[in-house]
Design a protein around this motif. Structure first.
Motif, PDB file in Angstrom:
ATOM      1  N   ASP A  47       0.809  -1.188  -0.081  1.00  0.00           N
ATOM      2  CA  ASP A  47      -0.035  -0.062  -0.043  1.00  0.00           C
ATOM      3  C   ASP A  47       0.785   1.243  -0.157  1.00  0.00           C
ATOM      4  N   ILE A  48       2.040   1.370   0.703  1.00  0.00           N
ATOM      5  CA  ILE A  48       2.964   2.417   0.884  1.00  0.00           C
ATOM      6  C   ILE A  48       3.513   2.585  -0.390  1.00  0.00           C
ATOM      7  N   ILE A  49       4.146   1.465  -0.936  1.00  0.00           N
ATOM      8  CA  ILE A  49       4.922   1.452  -2.274  1.00  0.00           C
ATOM      9  C   ILE A  49       4.235   1.846  -3.375  1.00  0.00           C
ATOM     10  N   SER A  50       2.823   1.772  -3.364  1.00  0.00           N
ATOM     11  CA  SER A  50       2.146   2.294  -4.364  1.00  0.00           C
ATOM     12  C   SER A  50       2.065   3.719  -4.308  1.00  0.00           C
ATOM     13  N   ASN A  51       2.398   4.373  -3.309  1.00  0.00           N
ATOM     14  CA  ASN A  51       2.306   5.662  -3.577  1.00  0.00           C
ATOM     15  C   ASN A  51       3.341   6.518  -4.463  1.00  0.00           C
ATOM     16  N   TYR A  52       4.349   5.579  -4.873  1.00  0.00           N
ATOM     17  CA  TYR A  52       5.074   6.151  -6.173  1.00  0.00           C
ATOM     18  C   TYR A  52       4.411   6.526  -7.167  1.00  0.00           C
ATOM     19  N   THR A  53       3.412   5.701  -7.682  1.00  0.00           N
ATOM     20  CA  THR A  53       2.593   5.855  -8.656  1.00  0.00           C
ATOM     21  C   THR A  53       1.397   6.732  -8.314  1.00  0.00           C
ATOM     22  N   ALA A  54       0.960   6.853  -7.168  1.00  0.00           N
ATOM     23  CA  ALA A  54      -0.187   7.712  -6.836  1.00  0.00           C
ATOM     24  C   ALA A  54       0.390   9.142  -6.933  1.00  0.00           C
ATOM     25  N   MET A  78      -1.540  12.397   3.647  1.00  0.00           N
ATOM     26  CA  MET A  78      -3.040  12.815   3.263  1.00  0.00           C
ATOM     27  C   MET A  78      -4.005  13.705   3.920  1.00  0.00           C
ATOM     28  N   SER A  79      -3.538  14.057   5.159  1.00  0.00           N
ATOM     29  CA  SER A  79      -4.039  14.990   6.010  1.00  0.00           C
ATOM     30  C   SER A  79      -3.642  16.461   5.457  1.00  0.00           C
ATOM     31  N   ILE A  80      -2.503  16.308   5.093  1.00  0.00           N
ATOM     32  CA  ILE A  80      -1.843  17.561   4.603  1.00  0.00           C
ATOM     33  C   ILE A  80      -2.520  18.324   3.580  1.00  0.00           C
ATOM     34  N   ALA A  81      -2.614  17.112   2.357  1.00  0.00           N
ATOM     35  CA  ALA A  81      -3.403  17.298   1.183  1.00  0.00           C
ATOM     36  C   ALA A  81      -4.791  17.693   1.344  1.00  0.00           C
ATOM     37  N   GLY A  82      -5.546  17.221   2.427  1.00  0.00           N
ATOM     38  CA  GLY A  82      -6.816  17.053   2.379  1.00  0.00           C
ATOM     39  C   GLY A  82      -7.611  16.309   1.390  1.00  0.00           C
ATOM     40  N   ALA A  85      -1.728   9.373  -1.770  1.00  0.00           N
ATOM     41  CA  ALA A  85      -1.628   7.635  -1.604  1.00  0.00           C
ATOM     42  C   ALA A  85      -2.532   6.908  -2.627  1.00  0.00           C
ATOM     43  N   SER A  86      -3.430   7.595  -3.326  1.00  0.00           N
ATOM     44  CA  SER A  86      -4.193   6.931  -4.293  1.00  0.00           C
ATOM     45  C   SER A  86      -4.388   7.354  -5.593  1.00  0.00           C
ATOM     46  N   GLY A  87      -3.876   6.451  -6.609  1.00  0.00           N
ATOM     47  CA  GLY A  87      -3.968   6.961  -7.697  1.00  0.00           C
ATOM     48  C   GLY A  87      -4.669   5.767  -8.903  1.00  0.00           C
ATOM     49  N   ALA A  88      -4.145   5.495 -10.040  1.00  0.00           N
ATOM     50  CA  ALA A  88      -4.674   4.502 -10.967  1.00  0.00           C
ATOM     51  C   ALA A  88      -4.660   3.029 -10.210  1.00  0.00           C
ATOM     52  N   GLU A  89      -3.353   3.025  -9.474  1.00  0.00           N
ATOM     53  CA  GLU A  89      -3.422   1.637  -8.875  1.00  0.00           C
ATOM     54  C   GLU A  89      -4.544   1.391  -7.890  1.00  0.00           C
ATOM     55  N   HIS A  90      -5.115   2.298  -7.329  1.00  0.00           N
ATOM     56  CA  HIS A  90      -6.069   2.170  -6.204  1.00  0.00           C
ATOM     57  C   HIS A  90      -7.520   2.045  -7.092  1.00  0.00           C
ATOM     58  N   LEU A  91      -7.662   2.744  -8.170  1.00  0.00           N
ATOM     59  CA  LEU A  91      -8.836   2.550  -9.146  1.00  0.00           C
ATOM     60  C   LEU A  91      -8.838   1.114  -9.485  1.00  0.00           C
ATOM     61  N   PHE A  92      -7.581   0.637 -10.141  1.00  0.00           N
ATOM     62  CA  PHE A  92      -7.551  -0.822 -10.339  1.00  0.00           C
ATOM     63  C   PHE A  92      -7.891  -1.898  -9.420  1.00  0.00           C
ATOM     64  N   SER A  93      -7.476  -1.448  -8.272  1.00  0.00           N
ATOM     65  CA  SER A  93      -7.954  -2.524  -6.831  1.00  0.00           C
ATOM     66  C   SER A  93      -9.393  -2.575  -6.575  1.00  0.00           C
ATOM     67  N   HIS A  94      -9.666  -1.353  -6.741  1.00  0.00           N
ATOM     68  CA  HIS A  94     -11.353  -0.945  -6.554  1.00  0.00           C
ATOM     69  C   HIS A  94     -12.149  -1.714  -7.396  1.00  0.00           C
ATOM     70  N   GLN A  95     -11.806  -1.669  -8.562  1.00  0.00           N
ATOM     71  CA  GLN A  95     -12.491  -2.476  -9.738  1.00  0.00           C
ATOM     72  C   GLN A  95     -12.362  -4.104  -9.628  1.00  0.00           C
ATOM     73  N   SER A 120       0.301  -0.857  -9.116  1.00  0.00           N
ATOM     74  CA  SER A 120       1.334   0.065  -9.100  1.00  0.00           C
ATOM     75  C   SER A 120       2.538  -0.433 -10.161  1.00  0.00           C
ATOM     76  N   ILE A 121       2.875  -1.670 -10.320  1.00  0.00           N
ATOM     77  CA  ILE A 121       3.629  -2.142 -11.346  1.00  0.00           C
ATOM     78  C   ILE A 121       3.261  -1.672 -12.387  1.00  0.00           C
ATOM     79  N   MET A 122       1.979  -2.303 -12.978  1.00  0.00           N
ATOM     80  CA  MET A 122       1.568  -1.753 -14.252  1.00  0.00           C
ATOM     81  C   MET A 122       1.583  -0.454 -14.459  1.00  0.00           C
ATOM     82  N   THR A 123       0.815   0.331 -13.819  1.00  0.00           N
ATOM     83  CA  THR A 123       0.625   1.779 -13.728  1.00  0.00           C
ATOM     84  C   THR A 123       1.960   2.661 -14.016  1.00  0.00           C
ATOM     85  N   GLU A 124       3.058   2.050 -13.080  1.00  0.00           N
ATOM     86  CA  GLU A 124       4.360   2.764 -13.338  1.00  0.00           C
ATOM     87  C   GLU A 124       4.843   2.487 -14.772  1.00  0.00           C
TER      88      GLU A 124
END
Length: 348
Positions: A168-175, A234-238, A243-253, A272-276
């Motif tokens: 989950d943390i490593i996927s921040n790369y692509t997020a 995430m709290s700073i960003a609001g 921490a959530s990009g295309a890799e999370h959309l993929f997971s939710h699907q 995250s491997i594929m979206t990178e």
């Protein structure tokens, strides 16, 4: 005239280390909360550590949840009101913490996060993830008032939960890359500070991959520290953007079309491997992501996720439909492009 403003909500304190569960009541005292505590947990965490919490709070009321759902949120709200609770204590993994987070928002009271598994960054963030039918809702809520993370307890959690937290943390790369892309192309608001913190957290975990091993309390320390940093970003960003990009959309699907097949963190790791690959091509950083996940023992292929190749491709080509969040997937990738990305990266 400059009139921009933001409200950053963060935990007041984070207590992390060996045996700190026994200091929970002291950590709560430092918050100067009013009213009685109410414990939200689930069967396994309750069995492992429930009594250690109850010993510190005389007569504490509690509820044990079998699953995270909006019905569970209502159950906690009703039970906490009946107990005249002043604040909640969430003991466990994703289910109790996500439910307590939403319930505390409904009750207009705070909650303390006491994770028993380092499986996701929700232990600190102001986002709650609740499944409903074949979809999963990400709901905004306040972050915990405090986090008490006992690394002795976390090190004893099933290893697959820890590797899910790592992924989950490593996927921040692509997020973060998706967030930067959305900023450039769609003028989405971007926080350099939150983005840098999130990326640094992912890099720290990749750099520590060789040190993260089953049964080592130091591993629990490293992973929990990373999860805290990600939640703070995430709290700073609001928003969940750091921490959530295309890799999370993929997971939710995947959750929609193949529910219950794999852990959330493992799914976003493979995503995250594929979206990178989409971001940087065949010679990009996807190999670093894959190698770090593999070193930790996290899945890097469809087979290791327990999901067939066709489902991976279906999720990747339809992930953009999940929500209105611009990512590298744009308005969707073709089946040919998805197959190429998944094949070259070794996912299928």
């Amino acid at each position: 005239m400059f009139d921009k403003s933001t409200w950053i909500k963060l935990p007041r304190s984070v207590l992390q280390g060996h045996g700190v569960l026994d200091d929970l009541s002291a950590a709560v005292d430092e918050l100067y909360l009013s009213g009685e505590p109410f414990l939200v947990t689930s069967p396994s965490p309750n069995r492992i550590a429930g009594d250690r919490v109850r010993e510190q709070f005389d007569g504490i009321s509690s509820v044990s949840l079998d699953r995270a759902s909006f019905e569970s949120v209502e159950r906690v709200v009703d039970a906490a009101r009946e107990a005249d609770a002043g604040y909640l204590i969430a003991l466990g993994g994703g289910k109790p913490i996500d439910v307590a987070k939403m319930a505390s928002d409904r009750l207009d009271c705070g909650f303390i996060s006491v994770p028993t598994a380092a499986s996701h960054d929700g232990i600190v963030s102001g986002r709650s993830s609740i499944p409903e039918g074949d979809t999963r809702h990400s709901v905004a809520a306040d972050p915990p008032l405090a986090v008490v993370a006992d690394t002795e307890l976390l090190a004893e959690a099933p290893w697959e939960l820890t590797t899910a937290g790592c992924a989950d943390i490593i996927s921040n790369y692509t997020a973060v890359k998706d967030w930067e892309l959305a900023h450039r192309l769609k003028n989405v608001e971007y926080s350099e500070y939150a983005g840098a913190l999130s990326q640094m957290t992912a890099e720290m975990l990749v750099g520590s991959a060789d040190s993260i091993k089953p049964g080592l309390e130091e591993s629990a320390w490293i992973v929990t520290k990373a999860l805290v940093s990600s939640g703070v970003a995430m709290s700073i960003a609001g928003s969940s953007r750091p921490a959530s990009g295309a890799e999370h959309l993929f997971s939710h699907q995947l959750d929609r079309i193949a529910p219950g097949s794999a852990l959330h963190g493992h799914q976003v790791g493979v995503g995250s491997i594929m979206t990178e690959y989409f971001h940087s091509g065949a010679r990009g950083e996807w190999t670093d992501i894959r190698d770090a996940l593999s070193t930790m023992g996290a899945p890097t292929t469809a087979d290791e996720l327990g999901i067939d190749d066709e489902t991976i491709i279906e999720a990747l080509t339809t992930a953009h439909e999940i929500r209105d969040r611009y990512t590298i997937l744009g308005n969707g990738v073709s089946e040919e492009a998805a197959i190429e990305a998944a094949t070259i990266t070794g996912v299928i």
